[in-house]
Scaffold this motif. Structure first.
Motif, PDB file in Angstrom:
ATOM      1  N   GLU A  14      13.815  -2.624   4.373  1.00  0.00           N
ATOM      2  CA  GLU A  14      13.149  -2.890   5.216  1.00  0.00           C
ATOM      3  C   GLU A  14      11.653  -2.420   5.184  1.00  0.00           C
ATOM      4  N   MET A  15      11.441  -1.622   4.539  1.00  0.00           N
ATOM      5  CA  MET A  15      10.016  -0.663   4.142  1.00  0.00           C
ATOM      6  C   MET A  15       9.128  -1.908   3.182  1.00  0.00           C
ATOM      7  N   PHE A  16       9.838  -2.119   2.170  1.00  0.00           N
ATOM      8  CA  PHE A  16       8.957  -2.912   1.241  1.00  0.00           C
ATOM      9  C   PHE A  16       8.948  -4.515   1.414  1.00  0.00           C
ATOM     10  N   ASP A  19      15.552  10.275  38.164  1.00  0.00           N
ATOM     11  CA  ASP A  19      14.085  10.091  37.875  1.00  0.00           C
ATOM     12  C   ASP A  19      13.444  11.081  36.855  1.00  0.00           C
ATOM     13  N   PRO A  20      13.962  11.487  35.598  1.00  0.00           N
ATOM     14  CA  PRO A  20      13.344  12.469  34.858  1.00  0.00           C
ATOM     15  C   PRO A  20      11.827  11.971  34.512  1.00  0.00           C
ATOM     16  N   GLU A  21      10.694  12.668  34.615  1.00  0.00           N
ATOM     17  CA  GLU A  21       9.477  12.409  34.055  1.00  0.00           C
ATOM     18  C   GLU A  21       9.167  13.579  33.008  1.00  0.00           C
ATOM     19  N   ILE A  22       8.522  12.977  31.875  1.00  0.00           N
ATOM     20  CA  ILE A  22       8.088  13.995  31.028  1.00  0.00           C
ATOM     21  C   ILE A  22       6.467  13.698  30.747  1.00  0.00           C
ATOM     22  N   VAL A  23       5.888  14.575  31.222  1.00  0.00           N
ATOM     23  CA  VAL A  23       4.310  14.555  31.513  1.00  0.00           C
ATOM     24  C   VAL A  23       3.634  15.685  30.465  1.00  0.00           C
ATOM     25  N   GLU A  57       1.029  11.657  -1.148  1.00  0.00           N
ATOM     26  CA  GLU A  57       0.750  12.439  -0.069  1.00  0.00           C
ATOM     27  C   GLU A  57      -0.195  11.942   0.879  1.00  0.00           C
ATOM     28  N   LYS A  58       0.135  12.275   2.217  1.00  0.00           N
ATOM     29  CA  LYS A  58      -0.621  11.630   3.074  1.00  0.00           C
ATOM     30  C   LYS A  58      -0.810  12.472   4.519  1.00  0.00           C
ATOM     31  N   GLU A  59      -2.020  12.338   5.030  1.00  0.00           N
ATOM     32  CA  GLU A  59      -2.047  13.054   6.285  1.00  0.00           C
ATOM     33  C   GLU A  59      -1.828  11.906   7.418  1.00  0.00           C
ATOM     34  N   VAL A  60      -1.047  12.318   8.289  1.00  0.00           N
ATOM     35  CA  VAL A  60      -0.749  11.199   9.358  1.00  0.00           C
ATOM     36  C   VAL A  60      -0.636  11.818  10.640  1.00  0.00           C
ATOM     37  N   THR A  61      -1.565  11.100  11.337  1.00  0.00           N
ATOM     38  CA  THR A  61      -2.034  11.592  13.075  1.00  0.00           C
ATOM     39  C   THR A  61      -1.375  10.480  13.835  1.00  0.00           C
ATOM     40  N   THR A 106      15.878  11.059   3.506  1.00  0.00           N
ATOM     41  CA  THR A 106      15.802  10.147   2.245  1.00  0.00           C
ATOM     42  C   THR A 106      16.108   8.914   2.962  1.00  0.00           C
ATOM     43  N   LEU A 107      15.544   7.819   2.318  1.00  0.00           N
ATOM     44  CA  LEU A 107      15.718   6.676   2.334  1.00  0.00           C
ATOM     45  C   LEU A 107      16.161   5.653   1.278  1.00  0.00           C
ATOM     46  N   SER A 108      17.218   5.077   1.482  1.00  0.00           N
ATOM     47  CA  SER A 108      17.590   4.125   0.301  1.00  0.00           C
ATOM     48  C   SER A 108      18.315   2.899   0.805  1.00  0.00           C
ATOM     49  N   THR A 127       0.207   9.627  17.934  1.00  0.00           N
ATOM     50  CA  THR A 127       0.345   9.981  19.349  1.00  0.00           C
ATOM     51  C   THR A 127       1.626   9.544  19.944  1.00  0.00           C
ATOM     52  N   VAL A 128       2.374  10.380  20.327  1.00  0.00           N
ATOM     53  CA  VAL A 128       3.797  10.007  21.092  1.00  0.00           C
ATOM     54  C   VAL A 128       4.078  10.331  22.437  1.00  0.00           C
ATOM     55  N   GLN A 129       4.500   9.345  23.097  1.00  0.00           N
ATOM     56  CA  GLN A 129       4.927   9.325  24.643  1.00  0.00           C
ATOM     57  C   GLN A 129       6.420   9.426  24.846  1.00  0.00           C
ATOM     58  N   ALA A 130       6.810  10.316  25.397  1.00  0.00           N
ATOM     59  CA  ALA A 130       8.259  10.498  25.467  1.00  0.00           C
ATOM     60  C   ALA A 130       8.790  10.245  26.922  1.00  0.00           C
ATOM     61  N   SER A 131      10.169   9.532  26.840  1.00  0.00           N
ATOM     62  CA  SER A 131      10.632   9.239  28.231  1.00  0.00           C
ATOM     63  C   SER A 131      12.259   9.637  27.891  1.00  0.00           C
ATOM     64  N   ARG A 187      14.347   8.183  14.109  1.00  0.00           N
ATOM     65  CA  ARG A 187      15.259   9.389  13.757  1.00  0.00           C
ATOM     66  C   ARG A 187      15.219  10.880  14.630  1.00  0.00           C
ATOM     67  N   PHE A 188      13.972  11.011  15.032  1.00  0.00           N
ATOM     68  CA  PHE A 188      13.737  11.936  15.943  1.00  0.00           C
ATOM     69  C   PHE A 188      14.367  11.705  17.364  1.00  0.00           C
ATOM     70  N   GLU A 189      14.191  10.537  17.853  1.00  0.00           N
ATOM     71  CA  GLU A 189      14.878   9.935  18.827  1.00  0.00           C
ATOM     72  C   GLU A 189      16.471  10.252  18.804  1.00  0.00           C
ATOM     73  N   GLU A 216      10.253   4.453  11.382  1.00  0.00           N
ATOM     74  CA  GLU A 216      11.769   5.203  10.827  1.00  0.00           C
ATOM     75  C   GLU A 216      11.755   6.603  11.335  1.00  0.00           C
ATOM     76  N   VAL A 217      10.898   7.523  10.960  1.00  0.00           N
ATOM     77  CA  VAL A 217      10.638   8.752  11.148  1.00  0.00           C
ATOM     78  C   VAL A 217      10.938   9.215  12.927  1.00  0.00           C
ATOM     79  N   VAL A 218      10.090   8.309  13.775  1.00  0.00           N
ATOM     80  CA  VAL A 218      10.233   8.493  15.030  1.00  0.00           C
ATOM     81  C   VAL A 218      11.632   8.228  15.497  1.00  0.00           C
TER      82      VAL A 218
HETATM   83  C1  LIG Z   1       8.081   4.703  -0.497  1.00  0.00           C
HETATM   84  C2  LIG Z   1       7.830   4.281   0.709  1.00  0.00           C
HETATM   85  C3  LIG Z   1       8.580   5.132   1.864  1.00  0.00           C
HETATM   86  C4  LIG Z   1       7.710   5.271   2.940  1.00  0.00           C
HETATM   87  C5  LIG Z   1       8.417   6.179   3.981  1.00  0.00           C
HETATM   88  C6  LIG Z   1       7.326   6.775   4.781  1.00  0.00           C
HETATM   89  C7  LIG Z   1       8.056   7.561   6.097  1.00  0.00           C
HETATM   90  C8  LIG Z   1       7.217   8.771   6.378  1.00  0.00           C
HETATM   91  C9  LIG Z   1       5.915   8.498   7.234  1.00  0.00           C
HETATM   92  C10 LIG Z   1       5.279   9.029   7.980  1.00  0.00           C
HETATM   93  C11 LIG Z   1       5.959  10.430   8.253  1.00  0.00           C
HETATM   94  C12 LIG Z   1       5.116  11.190   9.303  1.00  0.00           C
HETATM   95  C13 LIG Z   1       5.115  10.570  10.768  1.00  0.00           C
HETATM   96  C14 LIG Z   1       5.567  11.822  11.598  1.00  0.00           C
HETATM   97  C15 LIG Z   1       5.408  11.124  12.914  1.00  0.00           C
HETATM   98  C16 LIG Z   1       6.515  11.797  13.605  1.00  0.00           C
HETATM   99  C17 LIG Z   1       5.981  12.368  15.003  1.00  0.00           C
HETATM  100  C18 LIG Z   1       7.103  12.401  16.073  1.00  0.00           C
HETATM  101  O1  LIG Z   1       7.806  11.491  16.214  1.00  0.00           O
HETATM  102  O2  LIG Z   1       6.871  13.498  16.748  1.00  0.00           O
HETATM  103  C19 LIG Z   1       7.701  13.872  18.009  1.00  0.00           C
HETATM  104  C20 LIG Z   1       8.623  14.734  17.444  1.00  0.00           C
HETATM  105  C21 LIG Z   1       9.488  15.005  18.963  1.00  0.00           C
HETATM  106  C22 LIG Z   1       8.551  15.545  19.996  1.00  0.00           C
HETATM  107  C23 LIG Z   1       7.983  17.066  19.732  1.00  0.00           C
HETATM  108  C24 LIG Z   1       7.473  14.728  20.066  1.00  0.00           C
HETATM  109  C25 LIG Z   1       7.205  14.229  21.373  1.00  0.00           C
HETATM  110  C26 LIG Z   1       7.853  14.667  22.554  1.00  0.00           C
HETATM  111  C27 LIG Z   1       8.726  15.642  22.578  1.00  0.00           C
HETATM  112  C28 LIG Z   1       9.878  15.747  23.852  1.00  0.00           C
HETATM  113  C29 LIG Z   1       9.113  15.825  25.155  1.00  0.00           C
HETATM  114  C30 LIG Z   1      10.414  16.100  26.005  1.00  0.00           C
HETATM  115  C31 LIG Z   1      11.493  16.215  25.094  1.00  0.00           C
HETATM  116  C32 LIG Z   1      12.552  17.159  25.805  1.00  0.00           C
HETATM  117  C33 LIG Z   1      13.662  17.653  24.760  1.00  0.00           C
HETATM  118  C34 LIG Z   1      13.056  16.337  26.994  1.00  0.00           C
HETATM  119  C35 LIG Z   1      14.469  16.517  27.551  1.00  0.00           C
HETATM  120  C36 LIG Z   1      14.941  15.606  28.538  1.00  0.00           C
HETATM  121  C37 LIG Z   1      14.435  16.195  29.732  1.00  0.00           C
HETATM  122  C38 LIG Z   1      15.671  17.206  30.047  1.00  0.00           C
HETATM  123  C39 LIG Z   1      14.473  15.029  30.789  1.00  0.00           C
HETATM  124  C40 LIG Z   1      10.779  16.549  23.690  1.00  0.00           C
HETATM  125  C41 LIG Z   1      10.278  18.299  23.871  1.00  0.00           C
HETATM  126  C42 LIG Z   1      11.685  16.554  22.543  1.00  0.00           C
HETATM  127  C43 LIG Z   1      10.714  16.721  21.143  1.00  0.00           C
HETATM  128  C44 LIG Z   1       9.554  15.663  21.301  1.00  0.00           C
HETATM  129  C45 LIG Z   1       6.851  14.285  18.816  1.00  0.00           C
END
Ligand SMILES: CCCCCCCC/C=C\CCCCCCCC(=O)O[C@H]1CC[C@@]2(C)C(=CC[C@H]3[C@@H]4CC[C@H]([C@H](C)CCCC(C)C)[C@@]4(C)CC[C@@H]32)C1
Length: 480
Positions: free
Chosen positions: A294-296, A449-453, A366-370, A286-288, A372-376, A428-430, A424-426
């Protein structure tokens, strides 16, 4: 065809020789513990001695005193064993020696005397790794002790003559036998405990609430000249329901041996985790207040603020609320460019009708979102970097008071989602995943030197590490 252990495995762990050498730094500590925890049973015996008749003797309260270990070596024997050599274990044992004449069935005890034995021993343990019912079985039965020295000291050596000579041979033979049996038995016991402890710790690391991963091994771990590799089911378990298995595409050539450890995950593991997270209602937020603001009020909507005001009708952001949730389990596709996430997301914005009072639904889309995420992973935090997203609004409903045409509204909402919503969503995942990793104790590991490939269909975590002292201390404290 690949051995079945590969095709059934969705998670593979590889530890290369450099890692084995780091872990070997503490082999001495484990062996020391084995010697100290072994129980040395009393030894009894009888011996006929010329001119003296039959002598009965007994060694009791045998316990270990000083113990030092000079050096340990380890070698990986391809498709065979992990050969561990422990050189120059200098150990002293103390106890009480009782002896007497045997006349008929009567033993006439002459004397009890304290003794000390100084020993210098080499150990050779050729470890086999097997599996049984999904667990790794450590077989250290191939365990040898070579005695370089076994010197008996009787209390103060008051009477080193016939007595010492007589017993040194007896004792050294029986004591060698007892030491070999007891020390090797204790080493096997501790080694198996260590293997079980690593399994439990790993399983706990991969569990959060009702979501876990079955890391049962699919076969005996492979021992190669430069690495040890274990193959695990990797089935995601949610509320005790296990995921369905699909053939995995692991082959050893997918991993190299430039790093100390490798964790290989097939894409299905991440998709199963995404499904479990969806079922566990973790993919909603939830966002409030400030976040809505920030969004609007992003720069890209500078010229659209009049329309924004029509949506909020003068209500404050603090009195408004946006609910965001996944309509279906996200689809995760692993590719060399990163982790592609396809998700179908609903957003419901509620705003107080007259600018005050209880909020009511002003907007639903409702929306479809695609994306690409890179993790480190750096400084004990996970970082997720996302690409430009593809967004398609599939459904849009608005309250009657919002007199704005759909196209304009869609443009505004797409801007908000692409510029601020996904960020914001990404983030929060972080935060949530970094906090989960930290709560699992990952911070205590010295990860280097952890690498996520990401490759087509699989994810590889590769890293070096410093010895996990805390893990060994925890193990020795909790299990012995
Ligand atoms: C009214 C207006 C309001 C508007 C509000 C709109 C907000 C909503 C908009 C869109 C929402 C939809 C968007 C969704 C996008 C999010 C995608 C998004 O963020 O997806 C990511 C989710 C986590 C993950 C699976 C990922 C990628 C990499 C994965 C990670 C790789 C390694 C990570 C290990 C835990 C490493 C551990 C460390 C190691 C021991 C050194 C791992 C597996 C964790 C999970 C991530 C993709």
């Amino acid at each position: 065809a690949e051995p079945s252990s590969y095709s059934d495995a969705s998670v593979v762990f590889r530890m290369t020789k450099p890692a084995v050498l780091v872990l070997n730094e503490k082999t001495a500590h484990v062996i020391q513990t084995a010697f100290q925890h072994a129980d040395y049973p009393d030894i009894k015996g009888e011996k006929s001695v010329r001119f003296l008749g039959k002598i009965a003797y007994g060694l009791k309260n045998i316990h270990i005193g000083e113990l030092t270990i000079e050096n340990t070596t380890v070698d990986l024997k391809e498709d065979d064993t992990i050969d561990i050599g422990i050189q120059n274990v200098s150990a002293s044992f103390q106890g009480t020696l009782s002896y007497g004449y045997v006349g008929g069935w009567l033993v006439k005890l002459i004397h009890s005397i304290d003794f000390e034995i100084e020993s210098s021993i080499d150990l050779q343990i050729n470890v086999k790794l097997l599996s049984d019912d999904g667990r790794v079985i450590v077989d250290t039965s191939d365990c040898y002790l070579t005695f370089h020295k076994l010197t008996l000291h009787l209390q103060g050596d008051k009477d080193p003559g016939w007595l010492k000579q007589l017993f040194t041979n007896f004792i050294s033979f029986t004591l060698k036998l007892v030491l070999k049996n007891q020390v090797c038995k204790e080493i096997n016991y501790i080694s198996q405990l260590l293997a079980d402890y690593v399994h439990e710790t790993s399983a706990n690391f991969l569990k959060d609430g009702d979501i876990g991963v079955d890391i049962s091994v699919t076969a005996s771990p492979a021992i190669k000249a430069n690495y040890i590799e274990s193959h695990h089911k990797g089935l995601v378990v949610y509320q005790n329901h296990s995921g369905i298995f699909h053939d995995s595409a692991f082959t050893p050539s997918l991993l190299t041996d430039s790093k100390m450890v490798y964790f290989w995950f097939s894409g299905q593991v991440l998709n199963s985790v995404a499904l479990a997270a969806f079922l566990d209602k973790r993919l909603e937020l939830t966002l409030s207040g400030e976040k809505l603001k920030e969004m609007f009020e992003i720069e890209e909507l500078k010229t659209q603020q009049e329309i924004v005001q029509k949506i909020f009708r003068g209500a404050s952001y603090n009195d408004s609320l946006a609910k965001v949730w996944s309509l279906d389990p996200p689809q995760i596709i692993l590719q060399p460019e990163g982790t592609i996430v396809k998700s179908s997301v609903a957003v419901e914005l509620s705003v107080p009708l007259q600018g005050e009072g209880p909020p009511s639904v002003a907007l639903y889309f409702e929306k479809e979102v695609t994306v690409t995420v890179q993790a480190s992973y750096m400084q004990k935090n996970l970082y997720l970097h996302h690409s430009e997203a593809m967004i398609e609004i599939k459904k849009l409903k608005r309250a009657a008071h919002i007199a704005v045409n759909d196209e304009t509204l869609k443009h505004i909402l797409e801007k908000i989602v692409s510029v601020a919503g996904i960020r914001e969503v990404v983030s929060r995942f972080e935060r949530n995943i970094s906090s989960l990793l930290s709560s699992k104790g990952l911070d205590h590991f010295d990860i280097i030197d952890p690498e996520i490939v990401t490759k087509k269909g699989h994810l590889i975590l590769q890293m070096d590490f410093g010895f996990p002292h805390h893990l060994l201390v925890e193990f020795l404290k909790t299990t012995l």
